[in-house]
Motif scaffolding. Sequence first.
Motif, PDB file in Angstrom:
ATOM      1  N   LEU A 158      37.095  32.071  38.495  1.00  0.00           N
ATOM      2  CA  LEU A 158      37.843  32.943  39.397  1.00  0.00           C
ATOM      3  C   LEU A 158      38.394  34.171  38.679  1.00  0.00           C
ATOM      4  CD1 LEU A 158      39.736  30.243  41.486  1.00  0.00           C
ATOM      5  CD2 LEU A 158      37.814  31.652  42.225  1.00  0.00           C
ATOM      6  N   ARG A 159      38.563  34.099  37.356  1.00  0.00           N
ATOM      7  CA  ARG A 159      39.076  35.241  36.587  1.00  0.00           C
ATOM      8  C   ARG A 159      37.959  36.089  35.998  1.00  0.00           C
ATOM      9  NH1 ARG A 159      42.379  31.168  34.300  1.00  0.00           N
ATOM     10  NH2 ARG A 159      41.234  31.372  32.335  1.00  0.00           N
ATOM     11  N   PHE A 160      36.736  35.549  35.961  1.00  0.00           N
ATOM     12  CA  PHE A 160      35.630  36.274  35.348  1.00  0.00           C
ATOM     13  C   PHE A 160      35.299  37.510  36.177  1.00  0.00           C
ATOM     14  CE2 PHE A 160      31.301  37.135  34.004  1.00  0.00           C
ATOM     15  CZ  PHE A 160      31.340  36.837  32.654  1.00  0.00           C
ATOM     16  N   PRO A 161      35.049  38.649  35.533  1.00  0.00           N
ATOM     17  CA  PRO A 161      34.773  39.878  36.296  1.00  0.00           C
ATOM     18  C   PRO A 161      33.601  39.703  37.260  1.00  0.00           C
ATOM     19  CG  PRO A 161      35.145  40.392  33.981  1.00  0.00           C
ATOM     20  CD  PRO A 161      35.080  38.890  34.081  1.00  0.00           C
ATOM     21  N   GLY A 162      33.721  40.312  38.423  1.00  0.00           N
ATOM     22  CA  GLY A 162      32.696  40.179  39.443  1.00  0.00           C
ATOM     23  C   GLY A 162      32.849  38.877  40.198  1.00  0.00           C
ATOM     24  N   CYS A 163      31.736  38.372  40.727  1.00  0.00           N
ATOM     25  CA  CYS A 163      31.766  37.132  41.506  1.00  0.00           C
ATOM     26  C   CYS A 163      30.537  36.296  41.175  1.00  0.00           C
ATOM     27  CB  CYS A 163      31.802  37.458  43.003  1.00  0.00           C
ATOM     28  SG  CYS A 163      31.733  36.003  44.073  1.00  0.00           S
ATOM     29  N   CYS A 164      30.729  35.234  40.413  1.00  0.00           N
ATOM     30  CA  CYS A 164      29.679  34.262  40.128  1.00  0.00           C
ATOM     31  C   CYS A 164      28.399  34.902  39.604  1.00  0.00           C
ATOM     32  CB  CYS A 164      29.390  33.427  41.370  1.00  0.00           C
ATOM     33  SG  CYS A 164      30.776  32.397  41.887  1.00  0.00           S
ATOM     34  N   LEU A 172      36.132  44.411  30.529  1.00  0.00           N
ATOM     35  CA  LEU A 172      35.761  43.782  29.262  1.00  0.00           C
ATOM     36  C   LEU A 172      36.809  42.798  28.732  1.00  0.00           C
ATOM     37  CD1 LEU A 172      33.644  43.526  27.065  1.00  0.00           C
ATOM     38  CD2 LEU A 172      34.667  45.524  25.929  1.00  0.00           C
ATOM     39  N   PRO A 173      38.114  43.098  28.768  1.00  0.00           N
ATOM     40  CA  PRO A 173      39.073  42.125  28.235  1.00  0.00           C
ATOM     41  C   PRO A 173      38.999  40.764  28.926  1.00  0.00           C
ATOM     42  CG  PRO A 173      40.113  44.275  28.460  1.00  0.00           C
ATOM     43  CD  PRO A 173      38.779  44.382  29.125  1.00  0.00           C
ATOM     44  N   ALA A 174      38.829  40.745  30.252  1.00  0.00           N
ATOM     45  CA  ALA A 174      38.728  39.463  30.961  1.00  0.00           C
ATOM     46  C   ALA A 174      37.448  38.731  30.592  1.00  0.00           C
ATOM     47  CB  ALA A 174      38.795  39.693  32.476  1.00  0.00           C
ATOM     48  N   ALA A 175      36.358  39.477  30.422  1.00  0.00           N
ATOM     49  CA  ALA A 175      35.097  38.849  30.014  1.00  0.00           C
ATOM     50  C   ALA A 175      35.221  38.256  28.619  1.00  0.00           C
ATOM     51  CB  ALA A 175      33.968  39.872  30.071  1.00  0.00           C
TER      52      ALA A 175
END
Length: 211
Positions: free
Chosen positions: A127-133, A147-150
């Motif tokens: 749910l926190r990863f950039p984008g959706c699935c 990029l930081p979340a990835a």
Amino acid sequence: MGVMGVWVVGVVADDALEEARRRFPDAAGAHGTWPESSAYMSRWRELFEPVVLFGGAHERPSRADEIVRFADAVDRVRNDETEVDEFQDYLLNAVPQQESEGLFCAAVPRGDGAAALMWGLGLDTTLRFPGCCGQFLFDAAQVRAALPAAEQALVLHPPRRALVAARIRLWLDEMADDPNHDVDELIDGPLRVLRYAARTGVGAVGLTLWY
């Protein structure tokens, strides 16, 4: 005839992204975005909660059932606009056409590499990863912001990485016909492309395709 799931993460120039957004506004607007409805998201989360039995007791689904439910949930939240095939074909021609630092491609017989990675990482990280699935559409500025979340999701200390890799292998055993798939590349490849995009000042796209 079997099917092949292909997850592509590639760099793309901002002008190509702008053209995709102009030509396919509905598909581009939906690509890589979670449903806005809070009720929909609540239902998506409920797919992973223990089943409530009569009398208020809970029963954990089997590991195979968890994987199948997750796969179904991933399919439900991805972009299904009518123009999505043309949109993805356009972007597929805009990313590098040969293996490079700016291109990651996971082809999994009867499987879904992006969903395998997300299940390996777990629901909260998904749910926190950039984008959706596994789907996203970022221009250069959005790549830098994402990029930081990835990195938080994919830069894994050894014990965490071993757990994620083991979960991915369980997924592939259950859902795919590729027991020897390169799990390390599935974890490292997408981040490598996003870092390259940020370093070179270009956009990036994540595409999930079936053949």
